[in-house]
Design a protein around this motif. Sequence first.
Motif, mmCIF file in Angstrom:
data_model
loop_
_atom_site.group_PDB
_atom_site.id
_atom_site.type_symbol
_atom_site.label_atom_id
_atom_site.label_comp_id
_atom_site.label_asym_id
_atom_site.label_seq_id
_atom_site.Cartn_x
_atom_site.Cartn_y
_atom_site.Cartn_z
ATOM 1 N N VAL A 59 0.853 -1.187 0.000
ATOM 2 C CA VAL A 59 0.000 0.000 0.000
ATOM 3 C C VAL A 59 0.888 1.237 0.000
ATOM 4 O O VAL A 59 1.688 1.442 0.924
ATOM 5 C CB VAL A 59 -0.942 0.010 1.225
ATOM 6 N N HIS A 60 0.752 2.037 -1.044
ATOM 7 C CA HIS A 60 1.561 3.250 -1.187
ATOM 8 C C HIS A 60 0.731 4.443 -0.721
ATOM 9 O O HIS A 60 -0.254 4.813 -1.352
ATOM 10 C CB HIS A 60 1.980 3.422 -2.647
ATOM 11 N N HIS A 61 1.149 5.044 0.403
ATOM 12 C CA HIS A 61 0.386 6.141 0.994
ATOM 13 C C HIS A 61 0.703 7.491 0.356
ATOM 14 O O HIS A 61 -0.107 8.424 0.435
ATOM 15 C CB HIS A 61 0.669 6.232 2.497
ATOM 16 N N GLY A 62 1.896 7.616 -0.223
ATOM 17 C CA GLY A 62 2.273 8.881 -0.854
ATOM 18 C C GLY A 62 2.442 10.028 0.112
ATOM 19 O O GLY A 62 2.210 11.195 -0.237
ATOM 20 N N LEU A 63 2.870 9.746 1.344
ATOM 21 C CA LEU A 63 2.971 10.800 2.363
ATOM 22 C C LEU A 63 4.332 11.484 2.381
ATOM 23 O O LEU A 63 4.485 12.544 2.989
ATOM 24 C CB LEU A 63 2.677 10.204 3.748
ATOM 25 N N GLN A 64 5.344 10.878 1.743
ATOM 26 C CA GLN A 64 6.670 11.483 1.708
ATOM 27 C C GLN A 64 7.334 11.142 0.382
ATOM 28 O O GLN A 64 7.085 10.079 -0.192
ATOM 29 C CB GLN A 64 7.521 11.017 2.888
ATOM 30 N N ALA A 65 8.167 12.051 -0.099
ATOM 31 C CA ALA A 65 8.750 11.896 -1.437
ATOM 32 C C ALA A 65 9.583 10.625 -1.545
ATOM 33 O O ALA A 65 9.564 9.935 -2.571
ATOM 34 C CB ALA A 65 9.603 13.116 -1.767
ATOM 35 N N VAL A 66 10.311 10.294 -0.470
ATOM 36 C CA VAL A 66 11.181 9.116 -0.521
ATOM 37 C C VAL A 66 10.388 7.831 -0.749
ATOM 38 O O VAL A 66 10.904 6.856 -1.285
ATOM 39 C CB VAL A 66 12.016 9.022 0.781
ATOM 40 N N ALA A 67 9.096 7.846 -0.366
ATOM 41 C CA ALA A 67 8.269 6.638 -0.489
ATOM 42 C C ALA A 67 7.968 6.288 -1.943
ATOM 43 O O ALA A 67 7.557 5.159 -2.229
ATOM 44 C CB ALA A 67 6.965 6.812 0.282
#
Length: 442
Positions: A59-67
């Motif tokens: 699950v990709h939350h997209g909360l930080q650029a590194v993710a």
Amino acid sequence: MSPSKSDLPSRLLLSLEPWRNAAHWRIAFSGGLDSTVLLHLLASLAKSESLPPLSAVHVHHGLQAVADAWPQHCQSVCAALGVPLLIERVTVQPGASLERAARDARYAVFGSLTQTNDALLTGQHRDDQAETLLFRLLRGAGVRGLSGMPQQRPVGQGTLIRPLLDVSRAELEDYARVHQLTWIEDPSNQDRQFSRNYLRHQVMPLLTERWPQAQASMARSAAHLREAQGLLDELAQMDLAHANSAHDFQWLGLPSLELAPLTALSAARQRNALSHWLEPFTRLPDSDHWSGWTDLCDAAADAAPIWRLADGELHRSAGRVWWLSGDWLRTPVIGCGWQTPASALRLADNGRVMFSGQAPCGPLRIAYRQGGEVMHLANRGHRDLKRLLNERAVPGFVRGRLPLLFRADELLAVANLPGLDGNGQDGWQLHWQPTDEDQGLS
């Protein structure tokens, strides 16, 4: 002979033995240490053991650029192990707790993917269990909260399983080092503003320095409390059995309990039984807000008290308490014409009505009680609708929702109430289904 403490594959297999016949094992794969070790263990075991089909979900939350690089890493790991991977992108709703919002989004995905007889496997370990216990203790949790994370619980249409809860993080690190595994280090895990990270990096090291077995002891305490919660659940079921009496309004399809058997219990047993009953319906109140239950019970006999909770309301009426949510909390549209009475009529926020037998001649309309309605009854003459509802002990919250059938200004029928719901001589009755089947299931 049971597997030795260091034999991690055998211990995992033993933990998962009850689910060897599941239709599918899906690993919740964040790419971190815990889920990486779990994925590698299962993929390795699948080569020599007969296991259910394996797959993973990230699950990709997209909360930080590194993710943004993590899905590709997860794809590479899964490809090397021959495990199919599904990548799901979610939008995390802003709120007071970013951790909770991300978790809610993640578990919504897990719930939607987990089908009947599926098992969703997650990588929480013994250190996580200890942190959970300490975190909830500091928030003033009760026995249920302090029992920590269960090894299994329902998710979607299947079961969520935590097969590593008896394994320490140190053991997972040793396994990863021996097998030269690589994993993602989430930078947010170092952010001490998050309560769990503060406990993990600031508090737990101090505790384990003084008490090396602190985490194992805390996990053991959680297990004791889980057993205690099981006993409380059994007591609640016994108490609720006395309050789950039959009544004349089963057709409402609403959860309800007879009040008298509940109020005969001690205050603590009342809270225990009601918490058990309410848990599937709503987030439970903390101890400071249980005064709403006391107020509901202590209100005058002719009152209609309401206890408002996070996801609905508890009403007291006709000697019972009733759980209301969804459409039941919306005011129905005042009325509408019924142009084709041979077919069911859908009512805004109030289910639908239909006839059995030949519908009476029109023009017909459905309306709701406004006050002052009068109905003509054979052998009784004209009677106030209010008195007729009182005679049948209709719960107060239902009275404004009961569909009334009018022809012009003449009240012909009150849905679902025997003796008022139709014309015996003409052989028709008015039936009301308070909520649509889909809404009822949800």
